[in-house]
Design an enzyme around this catalytic site. Structure first.
Site, PDB file in Angstrom:
ATOM      1  N   GLU A 163      -4.574  26.811 -39.240  1.00 53.37           N
ATOM      2  CA  GLU A 163      -5.870  26.425 -39.807  1.00 53.37           C
ATOM      3  C   GLU A 163      -5.774  25.683 -41.133  1.00 53.37           C
ATOM      4  O   GLU A 163      -6.544  24.759 -41.377  1.00 53.37           O
ATOM      5  CB  GLU A 163      -6.767  27.665 -40.044  1.00 53.37           C
ATOM      6  CG  GLU A 163      -7.207  28.388 -38.803  1.00 53.37           C
ATOM      7  CD  GLU A 163      -6.337  29.594 -38.538  1.00 53.37           C
ATOM      8  OE1 GLU A 163      -6.853  30.547 -37.974  1.00 53.37           O
ATOM      9  OE2 GLU A 163      -5.138  29.566 -38.884  1.00 53.37           O
TER      10      GLU A 163
ATOM     11  N   ASP B 197      -5.243  32.218 -36.718  1.00 52.65           N
ATOM     12  CA  ASP B 197      -5.250  33.626 -37.136  1.00 52.65           C
ATOM     13  C   ASP B 197      -5.335  34.602 -35.961  1.00 52.65           C
ATOM     14  O   ASP B 197      -5.897  34.277 -34.904  1.00 52.65           O
ATOM     15  CB  ASP B 197      -6.424  33.879 -38.090  1.00 52.65           C
ATOM     16  CG  ASP B 197      -6.188  33.270 -39.465  1.00 52.65           C
ATOM     17  OD1 ASP B 197      -5.028  32.978 -39.791  1.00 52.65           O
ATOM     18  OD2 ASP B 197      -7.170  33.089 -40.214  1.00 52.65           O
TER      19      ASP B 197
ATOM     20  N   TYR C 145      -2.522  40.234 -42.676  1.00 57.95           N
ATOM     21  CA  TYR C 145      -3.806  39.588 -42.389  1.00 57.95           C
ATOM     22  C   TYR C 145      -4.962  40.416 -42.935  1.00 57.95           C
ATOM     23  O   TYR C 145      -5.005  41.635 -42.773  1.00 57.95           O
ATOM     24  CB  TYR C 145      -3.962  39.383 -40.886  1.00 57.95           C
ATOM     25  CG  TYR C 145      -5.129  38.507 -40.526  1.00 57.95           C
ATOM     26  CD1 TYR C 145      -5.250  37.225 -41.057  1.00 57.95           C
ATOM     27  CD2 TYR C 145      -6.117  38.960 -39.654  1.00 57.95           C
ATOM     28  CE1 TYR C 145      -6.328  36.416 -40.738  1.00 57.95           C
ATOM     29  CE2 TYR C 145      -7.191  38.149 -39.322  1.00 57.95           C
ATOM     30  CZ  TYR C 145      -7.290  36.884 -39.871  1.00 57.95           C
ATOM     31  OH  TYR C 145      -8.360  36.083 -39.553  1.00 57.95           O
TER      32      TYR C 145
END
Length: 689
Positions: free
Chosen positions: A9, A82, A298
């Site tokens: 991303e 992600d 994350y």
């Protein structure tokens, strides 16, 4: 020559990963989503089984062109967005734009951006999980159906620019319901009696508990008098001593929600700022000789689970730093999240201590990393052991109780204590060594009148906690939801607590009347459950949307025909326009309130609302010091004669000069206290609590 293309991303993430993978891999960024529903229309065909009409996001044309150019040259393409539903949807949209085969195993996921984790993920590529994509699509389409149907009704009947969404409407409801509780609250009188007692050279306090072995409510002064008149002299007896050992366990490592709450309490960070900093720590920090490394796992997760290797490393660190007795013996590694088998938010290596990382981080990055690191390490430490004692102090069937607590073994509290515990349970309260039958002397018996208090307004931390407890929204939605209700001017922050605005209450009442399901907590929770079932492959996303929309469209039709037009009058500013002489009114803009001419659009004069603090400018001695806000919404102080006078101060001038150097004094905040200090020299006055 790189013959493998990896798409992520963000450029920061791309830069970090490319260093790990080597020359055979080219890593580029999609800059987030590349496709979405169009802004100019609904983009969902309700006549064709709710088929979404995706388009390339405006401004993303050059990005897509670049992605296609690199894809043509690559022998193999990996989609490394992600590891959550949003990331899975981004990977799917990329595969459609690049015309990749659905059966291709080109999806790689990793929970942390470290060399080992990234390299290992490329050994186990998989196909795109369409159940996760469908759950994200369903959420997006539901939100579009709600927003694009309700908003135009509100524009027509209330005011242009308004919106209503599934999750934001429930968040607004929570704030308004709490405000109504406060408005309707009727304080009730009650009393307490506190006694101060002496035993030998020691003093301690105890509170009235029982009369004639029964709880006795002190509702008024007469009840208090009945107790005080029954007392005979100052001699009391210890009638019971209850000693216990209490074990306090550390909190689990952070989830998204608990990180946002704790960062708000301990660091005074807004949810959006916390997530921005966490993203930076996750995507990679340049550690010079060590290269670029992701410092945390994350940051969008509802799991408290941790990996075996992370647990072992933390326990080794604790053993070396504090000793074996400080290592936790608990086997549990925490709960798995509702959404995915993610880990909790933790440092990617315990050995990268906050002190070691300080030189590579900004101040706020370091503060957040320290919070995450300490919470995680503490979660793997032994519990604290507390010695507690309860003493019953009695005379004539009148019982007082004293509670004491001392820390026998600090355990995890050596390193970390949750913010909510800091004020209450962690203070030591030592009582003298007393046994049953001992006599003590009362030195004071003090009744005190109290009144019950209404429930407190929501802070950002408490609102996030409530949304999570009610299972409304997901880790990725808390911060945007709170942002939205503030940007729309539905709520405002006063003393760090949310208060609904008049506009917010008007919008809420209309949504409540005509779209009751949208603000219904149970309905919203059930919808989240259905989205989870879609992600697990147990529900069809089109059926979920169809069941909702069939009843919702009837609500829309009723609102369009029955909702009455509401006129929101502008608040008078109390002065006339210097251009045309018409009255000025107060308007709400993107950056807060401002003054505008009521003769708009014929007269477009506007003025900032200036808040004076009653102090003359210490630089020019002509203008007034006024309160202003920076683009980041931080308060600062300047001269009303700007730009003629460029005086500026982050601290509030107090209108007095320093007795030492004659520069101006300012009121400097220090946590919850403040102190008057000199803006130039080391002069300071006593701290004001």
């Amino acid at each position: 020559m790189a013959d493998n293309l990896v798409i992520v991303e963000s450029p920061a993430k791309a830069k970090t990963i490319e260093k790990y993978l080597g020359k055979r891999y080219k890593v580029i960024a999609s800059m987030g989503h590349v496709r979405d529903l169009p802004r100019s229309q609904m983009g969902v065909d309700t006549e064709d089984n709710y088929e979404p009409k995706y388009i390339t996001i405006r401004g993303k044309g050059p990005v897509v062109k670049d992605l296609k150019k690199h894809a043509k040259k690559a022998k193999k393409i990996f989609l490394a967005s992600d590891p959550d539903r949003e990331g899975e949807a981004i990977a799917w949209h990329l595969s459609k734009i690049l015309e990749l085969e659905d059966s291709k195993e080109n999806r790689v996921v990793f929970n942390e951006i470290t060399k080992d984790a990234v390299k290992d993920s490329f050994k186990h590529p998989r196909g795109i999980e369409m159940d996760l994509v469908d759950a994200q699509q369903a959420r997006r389409i539901l939100d579009r159906l709600v927003g694009y149907n309700i908003s135009p009704v509100l524009w027509k009947k209330v005011k242009k620019g308004l919106s209503a969404g599934r999750v934001q409407s429930v968040a607004l409801r929570l704030v308004i319901d709490r405000e109504n509780e406060i408005r309707n609250f009727k304080p009730e009188e009650y009393w307490s009696i506190e006694g101060e007692f002496r035993y030998k050279k020691s003093k301690f306090t105890a509170k009235f508990l029982h009369y004639k072995n029964k709880p006795y409510k002190l509702n008024n002064k007469d009840d208090v008098q009945r107790i005080t008149e029954a007392l005979n002299g100052d001699q009391f007896e210890i009638t019971n001593v209850n000693r216990k050992e209490k074990t306090r366990y550390p909190a689990h490592p952070f989830t998204t929600s608990t990180l946002q709450q704790e960062a708000a309490r301990k660091l005074n960070f807004k949810a959006r700022k916390t997530m921005m900093l966490a993203q930076q720590l996750y995507e990679g920090i340049d550690l010079k000789r060590q290269g670029t490394v992701g410092l945390i796992t994350y940051m969008r997760t509802d799991s408290t689970r941790i990996s075996t290797s992370a647990k072992s490393e933390a326990q080794q660190y604790i053993n070396d730093k504090y000793g074996e007795q400080y290592v936790s013996q608990r086997k549990s590694s925490g709960k798995q999240g509702d959404q995915d088998a993610h880990e909790a938010i933790r440092p990617t290596s315990t050995m990268r201590t906050p002190d070691d990382m300080k030189a590579f981080l900004t101040r706020d990055q370091h503060r957040l990393y320290k919070l995450i690191w300490e919470r995680f390490v503490a979660s793997q430490m032994a519990p604290a052991i507390l010695d507690t004692v309860a003493l019953d102090v009695t005379q004539n069937d009148i019982k007082f109780r004293a509670n004491g607590q001392t820390i026998k073994f600090k355990g995890f509290m050596t390193l970390y204590v949750e913010a909510k515990d800091d004020k209450e349970n962690d203070k030591e309260n030592k009582l003298p060594q007393l046994d049953k039958g001992d006599k003590v002397t009362a030195t004071k018996i003090e009744p005190a009148q109290h009144f019950t208090q209404p429930p407190p307004r929501y802070t950002e931390a408490r609102l996030v906690k409530t949304l999570e407890e009610l299972k409304i929204g997901r880790p990725s939605t808390y911060a945007p939801t709170i942002d939205t209700i503030q940007k729309r001017n539905y709520v405002k922050l006063e003393s760090k607590r949310f208060i609904p605005t008049e506009l917010g209450e008007i919008v809420y009442e209309q949504v409540k009347e005509y779209f009751p399901e949208i603000i219904d907590v149970e309905f919203t929770v059930n919808m989240e459950t259905l989205l989870d079932k879609i992600a697990e492959g147990d529900m069809n996303w089109r059926k979920v949307i169809g069941d909702f929309y069939n009843s919702f469209k009837q609500d829309v039709e009723r609102a369009e025909s029955e909702m009455e037009k509401i006129e929101i009058k502008d608040e008078p500013a109390g002065e006339d326009c210097e251009v045309c002489g018409s009255p000025m009114v107060i308007k709400m803009g993107r950056y807060g309130k401002f003054m505008a001419c009521s003769n708009f659009p014929d007269c477009r004069n506007t003025k900032a609302i200036v808040k004076t603090i009653g102090v003359t400018c210490p630089k020019c001695n002509e203008g007034d010091v006024v309160e202003r806000k920076s683009k980041k919404n931080r308060i600062f102080y300047g001269c009303s004669r700007y730009p003629e006078c460029d005086f500026i101060s982050w601290d509030k001038p107090v209108g007095r000069d320093c007795p030492k150097c004659h520069h101006y004094l300012v009121n400097k905040k220090k946590g919850k206290s403040s102190q008057v200090v000199c803006s130039n020299c080391d002069y300071e006055e006593e701290v004001q609590k």
